[in-house]
Write a protein that holds these residues in place. Structure first.
Motif, PDB file in Angstrom:
ATOM      1  N   PRO A 118      -6.914   5.672  -6.939  1.00 57.35           N
ATOM      2  CA  PRO A 118      -7.858   5.594  -5.818  1.00 57.35           C
ATOM      3  C   PRO A 118      -9.235   6.117  -6.227  1.00 57.35           C
ATOM      4  CG  PRO A 118      -5.771   6.567  -5.115  1.00 57.35           C
ATOM      5  CD  PRO A 118      -5.708   6.464  -6.605  1.00 57.35           C
ATOM      6  N   LEU A 132      -5.118   1.408 -10.772  1.00 56.01           N
ATOM      7  CA  LEU A 132      -4.527   1.725  -9.470  1.00 56.01           C
ATOM      8  C   LEU A 132      -4.948   3.089  -8.929  1.00 56.01           C
ATOM      9  CD1 LEU A 132      -0.837   0.508 -10.059  1.00 56.01           C
ATOM     10  CD2 LEU A 132      -2.753  -0.766  -9.089  1.00 56.01           C
ATOM     11  N   HIS A 165       0.839  -1.199   0.000  1.00 59.92           N
ATOM     12  CA  HIS A 165       0.000   0.000   0.000  1.00 59.92           C
ATOM     13  C   HIS A 165       0.880   1.257   0.000  1.00 59.92           C
ATOM     14  CE1 HIS A 165      -3.615   2.420   0.765  1.00 59.92           C
ATOM     15  NE2 HIS A 165      -2.856   3.142   1.575  1.00 59.92           N
ATOM     16  N   THR A 194      -2.231  -1.121  -3.746  1.00 60.03           N
ATOM     17  CA  THR A 194      -3.273  -0.129  -3.473  1.00 60.03           C
ATOM     18  C   THR A 194      -2.580   1.164  -3.054  1.00 60.03           C
ATOM     19  OG1 THR A 194      -3.449  -0.844  -1.167  1.00 60.03           O
ATOM     20  CG2 THR A 194      -4.974  -1.852  -2.758  1.00 60.03           C
ATOM     21  N   LYS A 218      -8.415   1.676   5.217  1.00 61.68           N
ATOM     22  CA  LYS A 218      -7.736   0.906   4.171  1.00 61.68           C
ATOM     23  C   LYS A 218      -6.520   0.141   4.714  1.00 61.68           C
ATOM     24  CE  LYS A 218      -8.582   3.709  -0.008  1.00 61.68           C
ATOM     25  NZ  LYS A 218      -7.870   4.448  -1.092  1.00 61.68           N
TER      26      LYS A 218
END
Length: 452
Positions: A49, A47, A4, A28, A58
């Protein structure tokens, strides 16, 4: 691997995200602002958001790596949640080292020339179909991303930035890579908001040399007195290979590099770029490319994006844009264009845009930087000074710093644009040079192309 990104929209961060996605990672990310081209590039890979903001929900225990961008603050809600969960948090350079610790790491450092030298190396490797991993600071012609990571490639070429690693890690990025092969192209004081004295800045390069693995190689520019001093003073067990600007000539706007086979025309020009080329040659030879193969490949190298990039040309006039902003690079770039086009009127325009260049104390470093220009123009935005929370910079301070009586100074983007658009391109032979890490308050470079 579940990864992430906190602040995924940055130039470096989104390229790393794309590289990991291509490698098969589950990626992410979040950000509170994402601009082009990051936005479109992330969107194409799925990818981007769904919403812009920070979402601590998240951050879940199954995330194996958190990568923290410089844009994120220490009190970022997602970062705090990751710390609470005890997740593994990497800065950008820490993660790159983790990805490359079993490879031969080639790190290109220096106050200027890093991107160009890295680009030259990658151009030569691509020309000869040699697969390498890499991370560079500009989009290169023929390369999809600025970052490429694999499990199989033996070498990785890393552009070694001396700026800070993350909000949590105040070490310069290039201290974390532990190079097997390193290069230092030049040392000229920069980033004064982080390195308040020249001595403190130079110390970062001394530490960089100490980080070279035992038995490793340091390639260094012996034309730079500070680089030469620092390199020769190093006592760790490494091999040192100096380089210098090679012989070259300029004839009718074409630069010819002297080689063992005779003069060879090349696409790039200027003493600083020929110096960069000499450094790249040493690196390539230590990566297994012999001298003749290097010359064959480098003859077709046209330069990195925004590094002396030709944006327009007609029979009488030519226009370039360049990322130059530090005093030494501004001087080298201005001199290079004048040398390449001695019979044209060189109009050199510099935007003071970085923290260092807008600092009243640092301005004196620019004395003489535009002396090679026939017409010297400086643009700066008082609003940018306020945004960076710096002391006000005045006309008088700039004029005194550059020490040039005929210096033209603009603070209004519309007035600067009007100046450019009313130059006598139809009657004079002009070489227009636009130097900035910004865009002169919103200048559209595509419109500049239409002037010639």
């Amino acid at each position: 691997m579940r990864t992430h990104f906190i602040a995924i929209g940055g130039a470096a961060m989104h390229n790393l995200a794309l590289a990991l996605h291509d490698k098969g990672y589950h990626v992410t990310g979040s950000d509170d602002a994402i601009f082009e081209p990051s936005r479109t590039r992330l969107e194409k890979k799925g990818l981007l958001p769904a919403e812009l903001s920070w979402f601590p929900e998240k951050i879940t225990p199954d995330i194996e790596a958190i990568i923290l961008g410089m844009h994120a603050k220490a009190d970022n809600p997602e970062l705090l949640k990751a710390q609470e969960l005890g997740l593994t948090i990497y800065s950008y350079p820490e993660f790159l080292y983790e990805q490359s610790k079993n490879k031969t790491r080639v790190v290109i450092g220096g106050s200027h020339g890093k991107t160009t030298i890295s680009s030259m190396i990658l151009h030569v490797m691509k020309y000869h179909n040699i697969e390498v991993d890499y991370m560079v600071g500009a989009q290169l012609e023929g390369f999809d991303n600025m970052v490429h990571l694999t499990e199989d490639n033996d070498f990785i070429v890393l552009e070694g930035d001396e700026y800070l690693s993350s909000p949590m890690d105040r070490r310069p990025k290039f201290h974390l890579y532990q190079p097997n092969i390193a290069l230092i192209s030049g040392i000229a004081w920069d980033h004064i908001n982080v390195f308040p004295t020249y001595e403190n800045y130079v110390e970062q390069f001394e530490i960089f040399i100490e980080k070279i693995t035992n038995g490793g190689i340091l390639v260094y520019n012996e034309n730079d007195p500070e680089v030469k001093r620092v390199a020769e003073a190093a006592t760790n067990p490494i091999r040192k290979l100096p380089y210098h600007t090679p012989e070259y000539t300029v004839n009718n706007g074409t630069t010819y590099l002297e080689t063992p086979e005779g003069p060879m025309p090349i696409e790039v020009f200027g003493a600083h770029n020929l110096n960069n080329l000499a450094g790249a040659k040493w690196i390539c030879q230590n990566m297994g490319v012999d001298e003749a193969d290097f010359y064959e490949a480098i003859a077709t190298f046209k330069g990195a994006s925004k590094r002396l990039e030709k944006i327009a040309e007609n029979g009488k006039n030519v226009a370039y844009k360049d990322f130059a902003h530090s005093p030494s690079k501004v001087a080298a770039t201005t001199k290079a264009v004048k040398e390449q086009y001695p019979d044209r009127t060189l109009i050199a325009c510099l935007e003071l845009h970085t923290y260092s260049s807008l600092n009243a104390e640092f301005l004196k470093e620019y004395e003489g930087a535009l002396d090679a220009a026939d017409v010297a123009v400086v643009f700066y935005s008082p609003d940018a000074v306020k945004i960076k929370q710096l002391e006000e910079v005045t006309y008088e301070q700039i004029a005194k710093a550059f020490n040039r009586q005929d210096l033209i100074i603009y603070t209004n983007p519309a007035a600067f644009k009007e100046y450019l658009f009313h130059l006598k391109y139809d009657t004079e032979g002009i070489a227009l040079l636009l130097m900035s890490s910004g865009n002169y308050g919103g200048l559209n470079f595509d419109e500049v192309k239409t002037l010639l």
